[in-house]
Scaffold this motif. Structure first.
Motif, PDB file in Angstrom:
ATOM      1  N   GLU B   2      23.891 -62.297  95.657  1.00  0.00           N
ATOM      2  CA  GLU B   2      24.058 -61.059  96.432  1.00  0.00           C
ATOM      3  C   GLU B   2      23.569 -61.234  97.852  1.00  0.00           C
ATOM      4  O   GLU B   2      24.176 -60.752  98.788  1.00  0.00           O
ATOM      5  CB  GLU B   2      23.280 -59.923  95.767  1.00  0.00           C
ATOM      6  CG  GLU B   2      24.014 -59.338  94.600  1.00  0.00           C
ATOM      7  CD  GLU B   2      23.571 -57.913  94.305  1.00  0.00           C
ATOM      8  OE1 GLU B   2      23.847 -57.456  93.209  1.00  0.00           O
ATOM      9  OE2 GLU B   2      22.959 -57.290  95.180  1.00  0.00           O
ATOM     10  N   VAL B   5      26.096 -63.212  99.930  1.00  0.00           N
ATOM     11  CA  VAL B   5      27.289 -62.432 100.264  1.00  0.00           C
ATOM     12  C   VAL B   5      26.950 -61.417 101.338  1.00  0.00           C
ATOM     13  O   VAL B   5      27.709 -61.202 102.271  1.00  0.00           O
ATOM     14  CB  VAL B   5      27.835 -61.731  98.997  1.00  0.00           C
ATOM     15  CG1 VAL B   5      28.962 -60.796  99.372  1.00  0.00           C
ATOM     16  CG2 VAL B   5      28.309 -62.761  98.006  1.00  0.00           C
ATOM     17  N   VAL B  10      31.685 -59.386 106.158  1.00  0.00           N
ATOM     18  CA  VAL B  10      32.612 -58.906 105.136  1.00  0.00           C
ATOM     19  C   VAL B  10      33.909 -58.493 105.819  1.00  0.00           C
ATOM     20  O   VAL B  10      33.918 -57.551 106.609  1.00  0.00           O
ATOM     21  CB  VAL B  10      31.990 -57.714 104.387  1.00  0.00           C
ATOM     22  CG1 VAL B  10      32.988 -57.123 103.432  1.00  0.00           C
ATOM     23  CG2 VAL B  10      30.755 -58.169 103.647  1.00  0.00           C
ATOM     24  N   MET B  11      34.974 -59.197 105.542  1.00  0.00           N
ATOM     25  CA  MET B  11      36.258 -58.898 106.189  1.00  0.00           C
ATOM     26  C   MET B  11      37.229 -58.351 105.150  1.00  0.00           C
ATOM     27  O   MET B  11      37.289 -58.865 104.039  1.00  0.00           O
ATOM     28  CB  MET B  11      36.857 -60.183 106.776  1.00  0.00           C
ATOM     29  CG  MET B  11      36.125 -60.700 107.973  1.00  0.00           C
ATOM     30  SD  MET B  11      36.444 -59.716 109.439  1.00  0.00           S
ATOM     31  CE  MET B  11      38.145 -60.075 109.711  1.00  0.00           C
ATOM     32  N   THR B  12      37.978 -57.358 105.546  1.00  0.00           N
ATOM     33  CA  THR B  12      38.988 -56.827 104.630  1.00  0.00           C
ATOM     34  C   THR B  12      40.317 -57.519 104.898  1.00  0.00           C
ATOM     35  O   THR B  12      40.552 -58.052 105.976  1.00  0.00           O
ATOM     36  CB  THR B  12      39.175 -55.322 104.848  1.00  0.00           C
ATOM     37  OG1 THR B  12      39.598 -55.122 106.202  1.00  0.00           O
ATOM     38  CG2 THR B  12      37.890 -54.584 104.627  1.00  0.00           C
ATOM     39  N   VAL B  13      41.207 -57.481 103.903  1.00  0.00           N
ATOM     40  CA  VAL B  13      42.530 -58.093 104.107  1.00  0.00           C
ATOM     41  C   VAL B  13      43.293 -57.288 105.150  1.00  0.00           C
ATOM     42  O   VAL B  13      44.115 -57.809 105.889  1.00  0.00           O
ATOM     43  CB  VAL B  13      43.323 -58.175 102.793  1.00  0.00           C
ATOM     44  CG1 VAL B  13      42.624 -59.092 101.828  1.00  0.00           C
ATOM     45  CG2 VAL B  13      43.527 -56.816 102.190  1.00  0.00           C
ATOM     46  N   GLU B  15      42.139 -56.087 107.861  1.00  0.00           N
ATOM     47  CA  GLU B  15      41.793 -56.523 109.208  1.00  0.00           C
ATOM     48  C   GLU B  15      42.572 -57.771 109.590  1.00  0.00           C
ATOM     49  O   GLU B  15      43.115 -57.877 110.687  1.00  0.00           O
ATOM     50  CB  GLU B  15      40.288 -56.797 109.302  1.00  0.00           C
ATOM     51  CG  GLU B  15      39.490 -55.513 109.351  1.00  0.00           C
ATOM     52  CD  GLU B  15      38.004 -55.740 109.211  1.00  0.00           C
ATOM     53  OE1 GLU B  15      37.599 -56.775 108.672  1.00  0.00           O
ATOM     54  OE2 GLU B  15      37.259 -54.866 109.649  1.00  0.00           O
ATOM     55  N   TYR B 220      35.095 -60.890 114.998  1.00  0.00           N
ATOM     56  CA  TYR B 220      36.105 -60.587 113.979  1.00  0.00           C
ATOM     57  C   TYR B 220      37.275 -61.541 114.092  1.00  0.00           C
ATOM     58  O   TYR B 220      37.804 -62.027 113.098  1.00  0.00           O
ATOM     59  CB  TYR B 220      36.617 -59.151 114.151  1.00  0.00           C
ATOM     60  CG  TYR B 220      35.642 -58.122 113.664  1.00  0.00           C
ATOM     61  CD1 TYR B 220      35.014 -57.262 114.560  1.00  0.00           C
ATOM     62  CD2 TYR B 220      35.326 -58.001 112.324  1.00  0.00           C
ATOM     63  CE1 TYR B 220      34.117 -56.323 114.116  1.00  0.00           C
ATOM     64  CE2 TYR B 220      34.426 -57.061 111.875  1.00  0.00           C
ATOM     65  CZ  TYR B 220      33.824 -56.226 112.778  1.00  0.00           C
ATOM     66  OH  TYR B 220      32.921 -55.296 112.344  1.00  0.00           O
TER      67      TYR B 220
END
Lengths: 238, 443
Positions: B2, B5, B10-13, B15, B220
């Motif tokens: 944890e 991570v 933390v990137m989202t798809v 983005e 990013y």
């Protein structure tokens, strides 16, 4: 610090840790509900967190502050990002101190047969069911009645980061000045998580970028400055 | 698990897809176009050789220090320089304290290569005694905030810090002239480094399957890009270094286009660095002049302040005048021409003092004083406060102080502002003379 016999003097004021807001010896047989940032110290209620003291009738007090990090509370609607999948839960990041668990069955009409497949990095709009210190928060994609509502996966669009204060402002009613002004000229959809994340989607990428940056920028501007900034922005779009 | 991570971004798809699709319409998430740099701010610290660079959200602080060491045996008459990078954990959750990670070492290497291979800093001038003693320059780069593109920001911080760094002058003295004296800054003006040119690093990111090029990626964009390339060039059109470590393969034509764009950007950045360094140097020069030649032409607010101090400061005036004498002597060479000339003119005593002597340009004086009026009182330095106090108090005191008399006669026939300046320049000498010849009732 002298105790305040009438608590209304400090409501909506800036308070700092150590301030005493209520003297219980004066108040007779009333139940008061304490929210975040307040603590009972024998006969007094004192402040633990710096922020603004808020009160709603009949008896709720709490301290509101704006942070970059989020402390999970039950009943909040947040934007989470999948970081791992386990047989029983999806593991989501909700910008809190611990990763949150979303049970695979917490979807409307969810059974062992139709478990959704979320890849790592999926953006979800979820509700916090329980959040106790030390444990991973529990999430759900259903509301209290078991209906899906608006919870679930958010496709396309872009997710922007903000502070928890800005997120609360965006969710307040009447609607935030920026949302109103932009909504008059542009069409877009927005999902705000109280954990300091908001998602914007529109038919054109430029609209998404415009809305997202305008909202992020408006946090540091006063009301008057916001009006000026938005006027200029909307004029330049035409 | 944890913790690890939670540390990484933390990137989202959403983005990743959005950044790529937005680039197809030539627009980036923060509203920039693909070849726009973020706003660059260069600030300097209070010491020579310290700089703070802000490139969008990225912040880097650079410090340059020097030390006398033995040279390397194969280069006995060249100084050395070394770059140290520190990735502070407050810059990014993935930075750990302790040993530098791969990206930290790579950043240090890129900046180092740009400066060393291109011989931007002249190392031969750093030699003091060939084979025995040379200057070792140490550049420390601290990453304060990681908003993407640390290489460019760190490079600019290093260049800015090197441009304002000064080292003490070393002279030979002692009985036989063989002893090496490192002169402190107040005795001899410290020397700047000789920098032949400024090698500026420009970083490109390649995003998506088509390898669309963006310049100055945010963190990013760095998380979604397939590869990156850093080109270090100077305004003379020389390519000092190129770094492309791994990542997606790029067409040759794309690389050439990047180099062309990089040379344009390098020109912009070089002029920004030079302007910032110039304004820092003029500020420094102004401060130095003020220190030894305080501008008594202060605003009315200051005048009231001074009047209040009149009562108590006359006693202190005498004691402070001693300090000023010593200061006046040692700082003769630092004073500007005008004060030197007026000092010479005044040796004959007040009667022969001519405020309109050819060496002094009244208008110029007044103009320069007017521009410096606001700043002297902001300084915390004890000396600058002491001197105006003293001058004002003696001017406004109406007792039979002989010094005051001299000032009053002088004031009659001259511009008020001008009189104050020259008086200040001269005062130490006057006091000295009066003290040795007669005892003034200075109290």
């Amino acid at each position: 610090m002298e105790s305040k016999p009438s608590p209304s003097t400090l409501i909506d004021q800036l308070v700092v840790p150590g301030d005493v807001i209520l003297d219980l010896s004066i108040m007779t047989s009333q139940t008061i509900k304490l929210g975040g940032g307040l603590r009972q110290d024998g006969d007094t209620i004192s402040v633990m967190k710096a922020g603004t003291l808020r009160f709603t009738k009949p008896n709720k007090y709490w301290v509101e502050s704006s942070n970059k990090r989020y402390i999970p509370n039950a009943g909040d609607n947040v934007l989470g990002v999948v970081v791992d999948t386990k047989p029983e839960n999806f593991i989501l990041d909700i910008k809190g101190p611990a990763l949150a668990h979303l049970p695979v069955l917490s979807f409307e009409g969810g059974t062992r047969r139709n478990i959704p497949k979320f890849e790592v990095g999926t953006l979800l709009y979820v509700r916090v069911v329980s959040a106790n210190t030390g444990m991973n928060p529990e999430l759900s994609c259903m509301d209290a009645n078991g209906k899906a509502g608006e919870y679930g996966i958010l496709k396309e669009g872009y997710m922007f980061e903000s502070s928890t204060g800005l997120a609360r402002q965006l969710l307040s009613s009447p609607p935030h000045l920026v949302l109103e002004a932009l909504g008059k000229k542009l069409s877009f959809e927005i999902a705000v998580g109280i954990n300091g994340r908001f998602w914007v989607n529109a038919s054109q990428s430029s609209t998404v970028i415009l809305v997202g940056n305008a909202i992020q920028k408006s946090e540091s501007l006063s009301m008057v400055q916001q009006k000026i900034y938005l006027d200029k922005l909307l004029k330049s779009i035409q | 698990m944890e913790q690890r991570v939670a540390n990484s971004l933390v990137m989202t798809v959403n983005e990743k897809r959005f950044i790529e699709s937005a680039l197809l319409s030539d627009i980036r998430v923060d509203g920039r176009r693909p070849f726009d740099y973020r706003t660059l701010t260069i600030r300097f610290g209070s010491e020579d050789g310290s700089s703070e660079v802000q490139l969008g959200q990225t912040q880097v602080v650079g410090f340059v220090t020097g030390q006398l060491v033995q040279p390397y045996r194969d280069r006995p008459n060249e100084g050395t320089f070394a770059i140290y990078t520190e990735f502070s954990p407050m810059a990014d959750p993935s930075f750990e304290p302790g040993r530098p990670g791969d990206s930290a070492i790579e950043l240090g290497r890129i900046v180092d290569r740009g400066l060393r291979e291109s011989r931007a800093v002249d190392t031969e001038s750093l030699c003091v005694i060939a084979g025995k003693l040379v200057w070792a320059i140490r550049i420390d780069l601290h990453i304060i905030d990681n908003g993407g593109n640390l290489v460019d920001a760190a490079n600019i911080a290093a260049l800015a810090a090197l441009s304002t760094f000064t080292r003490p002058e070393c002279t030979f003295g002692g009985e036989d002239g063989q002893e090496l004296i490192v002169n402190p800054p107040d005795e001899r003006e410290p020397l700047p480094l000789i920098i032949h040119h400024l090698p500026v690093a420009v970083t490109f990111g390649f995003i998506g399957d088509d390898n669309i090029v963006v310049i100055d990626p945010t963190h990013y964009e760095e998380a979604v890009m397939g590869g990156s390339m850093t080109a270090t060039l100077n305004t003379n059109g020389d390519v000092c270094a190129i770094q492309k470590a791994g990542g997606a393969g790029v067409l040759q034509s794309s690389i050439m286009q990047c180099l062309r764009i990089a040379s344009v950007k390098a020109g912009d950045i070089t002029s920004k660095i030079k302007n910032a360094v110039e304004s820092y140097n003029t500020q420094k020069a102004k401060r130095k002049v003020k220190r030894h030649n305080p501008a008594p032409a202060v605003s009315s607010v200051a005048k009231n302040h001074m009047e209040r101090l009149t009562l108590g400061s006359d006693e202190s005036a005498v004691g402070q005048s001693n300090n000023m004498d010593i200061d006046g002597q040692s700082n003769e060479q630092d004073k500007t021409n005008k004060s030197k000339n007026t000092a010479k003119d005044l040796t004959g005593g007040p009667a022969s003092w001519d405020p309109y002597s050819s060496a002094v340009d009244g208008d110029e004086l007044r103009a320069s004083l007017a521009s410096r009026v606001a700043t002297p009182l902001e300084k915390d330095k004890e000396s600058t406060q002491v001197k105006p106090d003293e001058t004002k108090s003696t001017q406004q005191s109406t007792d039979a102080n002989s010094i005051a008399e001299i000032h009053e006669t002088v004031e009659v026939g001259s511009q008020k502002k001008q009189a104050k300046t020259l008086k200040d320049a001269v005062k130490p000498k006057h006091k000295r003379k009066n003290k040795s010849t007669s005892k003034p009732s200075a109290s």
